[in-house]
Enzyme design. Structure first.
Site, PDB file in Angstrom:
ATOM      1  N   GLU B  43       4.020  -1.164  -6.006  1.00 21.07           N
ATOM      2  CA  GLU B  43       4.078  -0.910  -4.566  1.00 21.07           C
ATOM      3  C   GLU B  43       2.937  -1.664  -3.932  1.00 21.07           C
ATOM      4  O   GLU B  43       1.775  -1.430  -4.263  1.00 21.07           O
ATOM      5  CB  GLU B  43       3.842   0.576  -4.285  1.00 21.07           C
ATOM      6  CG  GLU B  43       5.059   1.446  -4.267  1.00 21.07           C
ATOM      7  CD  GLU B  43       4.655   2.887  -3.952  1.00 21.07           C
ATOM      8  OE1 GLU B  43       3.730   3.108  -3.140  1.00 21.07           O
ATOM      9  OE2 GLU B  43       5.269   3.786  -4.526  1.00 21.07           O
ATOM     10  N   ASP B  54      -2.323   8.952   4.723  1.00 22.51           N
ATOM     11  CA  ASP B  54      -3.234   8.605   3.642  1.00 22.51           C
ATOM     12  C   ASP B  54      -4.583   9.299   3.745  1.00 22.51           C
ATOM     13  O   ASP B  54      -5.118   9.497   4.833  1.00 22.51           O
ATOM     14  CB  ASP B  54      -3.455   7.082   3.618  1.00 22.51           C
ATOM     15  CG  ASP B  54      -2.241   6.359   3.072  1.00 22.51           C
ATOM     16  OD1 ASP B  54      -1.830   6.691   1.952  1.00 22.51           O
ATOM     17  OD2 ASP B  54      -1.683   5.502   3.788  1.00 22.51           O
ATOM     18  N   TYR B 166      11.591   9.340  -3.425  1.00 21.83           N
ATOM     19  CA  TYR B 166      10.146   9.507  -3.570  1.00 21.83           C
ATOM     20  C   TYR B 166       9.815  10.968  -3.317  1.00 21.83           C
ATOM     21  O   TYR B 166       9.932  11.449  -2.190  1.00 21.83           O
ATOM     22  CB  TYR B 166       9.430   8.598  -2.562  1.00 21.83           C
ATOM     23  CG  TYR B 166       7.929   8.459  -2.753  1.00 21.83           C
ATOM     24  CD1 TYR B 166       7.089   9.563  -2.917  1.00 21.83           C
ATOM     25  CD2 TYR B 166       7.338   7.194  -2.752  1.00 21.83           C
ATOM     26  CE1 TYR B 166       5.723   9.405  -3.080  1.00 21.83           C
ATOM     27  CE2 TYR B 166       5.959   7.028  -2.910  1.00 21.83           C
ATOM     28  CZ  TYR B 166       5.164   8.147  -3.072  1.00 21.83           C
ATOM     29  OH  TYR B 166       3.805   7.986  -3.223  1.00 21.83           O
TER      30      TYR B 166
END
Lengths: 397, 260
Positions: B43, B54, B166
């Site tokens: 990725e 994040d 995911y």
């Protein structure tokens, strides 16, 4: 609370708005949207909010005929006195509403972002009064320029968490609050302070703030027997502007949204010299919504700038982006200098020290009196005590 | 190689790095070394100024990469130069895609050998234009599901995702954590279709990677721990960790879960 989010289609304003958030936040946001949808028409909820707005926040606020400013401008000016709301700004209208929603959802903790500190203070107030653990994310740069508000929040039991990422201002404080919420949503409500972000915040914050416009409409009809020709409000994210504009959207009233012109239209790779997302921005996604934002050609968000911390934001609420696109709202600008002029003028002419944010609306009116028509309402969204040090610094430069 | 072909040899180790950190020039070689050490899919993160999904590790990497000159044009150059025979996947925020235009973005992915896209702030409901663009250019659009995603929504996401699903191991943001496993097993078990299941967010040790495989995942995704080692200049330690992780998940294949 269980709810079906198989299809979390969000309310949009034309193409603007939406729900551009990580999957972890979709469910909390949909639960919030459904709770709010249920409560907004609930009599018990409405009565409790109305009671707090009256007896705790000090509503309704006056619509004051500013005689001296009117003479100066050659136009009859009314001031909607949100500076008189408990806490010193319109922000409490929204924090009371959202805190009551949070309470009925069973949340025990509030988190918020703040720029100027006014929304942080308003969150600290409801946190103390309604019994929430309260944490406020605030950029380091803003902590420095709004020390008094930091102390006020702490006095009321809120914890102020310094944000050191990115530009260390409002946008980064929102990022941090969203990150916190992605892990804490089970017991925490994210009390967003402006009519921006993902659905349902733009609609919910507008609704809670529209008490400003509903009152102003009734008041002007009572004293003047007609609606004003124009309404002027400053715009950062747009909560005070949407609050006063919303009840006038169907009327023949000019709606003037004054953004922070800052130092001018200039920009570098990373920074814009202003906070004028409607004026200088382009379509993009920030904090969960498609709206007008200040960005580079690749989509990196620029750091905004304004002398007023509350307008120092590189985005704007999606409904304002839509209303500006359709022409219903006219985006205008006042730069730092014009805002300081407005700050001084209102202080001297009327004995009212406006917040530097609101001073942008006053400054715009002073610089473009012809745009106002014969009668106008200016929304004084907050009081200026918090800004005295900033103005003194500015004038010493 | 297509993502679906890679999953013929599961379990897989998917490794995330932030493109351009420490410099754009360093990225192609890093990708090659990761693949040599055992990464089955890489990725490549496109750094964004406001990465709301994040944690501090990847935020810092993004800032370093942007400061080192990374932007979307450079990103596609770097991706093309990273000539490996495993799938390369884009990971980045939707505003970066929106600014280039979804169609052009998907086209540039295909041209630079990127065969899948993960856009963590783009739920399926908002993904229409990119979904169509990805279809046109033969790029998989990979969606995420989280522990708090209700069943009805999970089955919608299973239908919409392509390449793999995911699974976010835990709520919150990216970053190495020790409590990776608590809600993961349950989430893996709730997936009802046969779409490949890759688990990420918080995995930082070979033991954790093995554990998600034992819990039924087809792939383990590691990110922050790798980004952290790159930040400290410990690329050899990173290669070693990738080898250990690959080793651990291969051994874990078909074993019953210990905890989950």
């Amino acid at each position: 609370m269980k709810c079906d989010t198989a299809n979390a289609a969000a309310v949009k304003f034309g193409k603007y708005g939406g729900l551009f958030v990580p999957e972890t936040l979709v469910q909390p946001i949909m639960e919030l949207a459904q709770a709010y949808e249920r409560l907004r028409s609930n009599d018990d909820f409405r009565d409790e909010l109305a009671g707090l707005l009256k007896n705790f926040a000090g509503r309704e606020t006056p619509l004051y005929h500013a005689r001296n400013l009117s003479r100066e401008l050659g136009c009859k000016i009314y001031l909607k006195r949100e500076d008189l709301v408990h806490g010193g700004a319109h922000k409490l209208n929204n924090t009371l509403g959202q805190a009551l929603v949070a309470k009925r959802m069973g949340k025990t903790r509030l988190i918020a972002e703040t720029g100027a500190g006014q929304h942080g203070v308003a969150t600290a107030i409801v946190g103390a009064n309604l019994g929430f653990e309260t944490q406020v994310y605030m950029g380091e740069v803003d902590i420095e320029r709004q020390k008094m508000n930091v102390y006020r929040m702490e006095l009321m039991g809120a914890e102020v968490i310094p944000v050191r990422s990115g530009s260390r201002t409002l946008k980064d404080a929102i990022n941090e609050a969203m990150r916190d919420w992605a892990a804490s949503f089970e017991h925490t409500h994210y009390l967003l302070g402006t009519a921006a972000g993902a659905h349902p915040y733009p609609s919910m914050v507008r609704d809670f703030q529209s008490v400003i416009g509903i009152e102003a409409r009734g008041q002007i009809l009572e004293v003047e027997g007609r609606l004003p020709d124009s309404i002027v409000a400053c715009v950062g994210g747009g909560s005070n502007a949407m609050g006063i504009f919303a009840p006038f959207l169907e009327d023949k009233v000019r709606l003037l949204a004054v953004e922070a012109g800052g130092r001018g239209p200039g920009k570098t790779d990373k920074t814009a010299d202003n906070g004028a997302s409607l004026g200088y921005g382009t379509d993009g996604i920030l904090h969960g919504a498609l709206t007008k934002i200040l960005q580079d050609p690749y989509g990196q968000i620029l750091e905004s700038y304004s002398v007023a911390a509350g307008l120092d934001y590189p985005g704007v609420g999606p409904e304002l982006a839509y209303l500006a696109e359709t022409g219903r709202v006219q985006p205008k600008m006042a730069d730092d200098k014009t805002a300081i002029l407005g700050f001084r003028a209102l202080s001297k002419l009327e004995g009212i020290i406006p917040a530097l944010e609101s001073a942008h609306a006053v400054g715009y009116a002073l610089s473009e009196p012809d745009a106002l028509g014969e009668m106008a309402i200016i929304n004084i969204s907050g009081r200026g005590d918090k800004d005295l040090a900033t103005v003194m610094d500015y004038e010493n430069l | 190689m297509k993502i679906s072909e890679a999953f013929l040899n599961k379990p897989l180790l998917i490794v995330y790095i932030c493109a351009g950190d420490p410099t754009p020039e360093a990225t192609p070689d890093l990708v090659r070394r990761l693949v040599a050490a055992g990464a089955d899919i890489v990725e490549l993160g496109l750094p964004h100024s406001d990465p709301i999904a994040d944690g501090p590790t990847i935020q810092a990497a993004a800032q370093r990469a942007i400061a080192a000159g990374m932007n979307t044009d450079v990103y596609f150059d770097v991706a093309a130069q990273a000539d490996v025979d495993v799938p390369k996947i884009f990971m980045g925020y939707y505003n970066m895609v929106y600014a280039r235009g979804p169609d052009k973005f998907a086209e540039d992915c295909a041209k630079s050998g990127i065969c899948g896209m993960i856009v963590p702030d783009l739920p399926p409901e908002e993904a229409g234009p990119l979904h169509d663009a990805c279809k046109r250019h033969g790029v998989d659009l990979i969606f995420l599901a989280a522990p708090n995603t209700p069943d009805s929504r999970l089955s919608m996401i299973e239908k919409e995702t392509s390449g793999f699903l995911y699974l976010v191991a835990r709520t919150g943001v990216t970053g190495a954590k020790s409590d990776v496993l608590q809600s993961t097993g349950d989430l893996i078990a709730r997936v009802s279709s046969d779409v490949p299941r890759a688990v990420g967010f918080g995995i930082s040790t070979p033991e954790q990677a093995a554990e998600v495989i034992r819990a039924g995942a087809d792939a383990a995704i590691v990110g922050s721990v790798c980004v952290d080692l790159i930040a400290r200049g410990e690329v050899e330690r990173l290669e070693e960790l990738v080898r250990e992780m690959k080793d651990a998940i291969v051994k874990a294949k078909g074993k019953a879960p210990i905890v989950c």
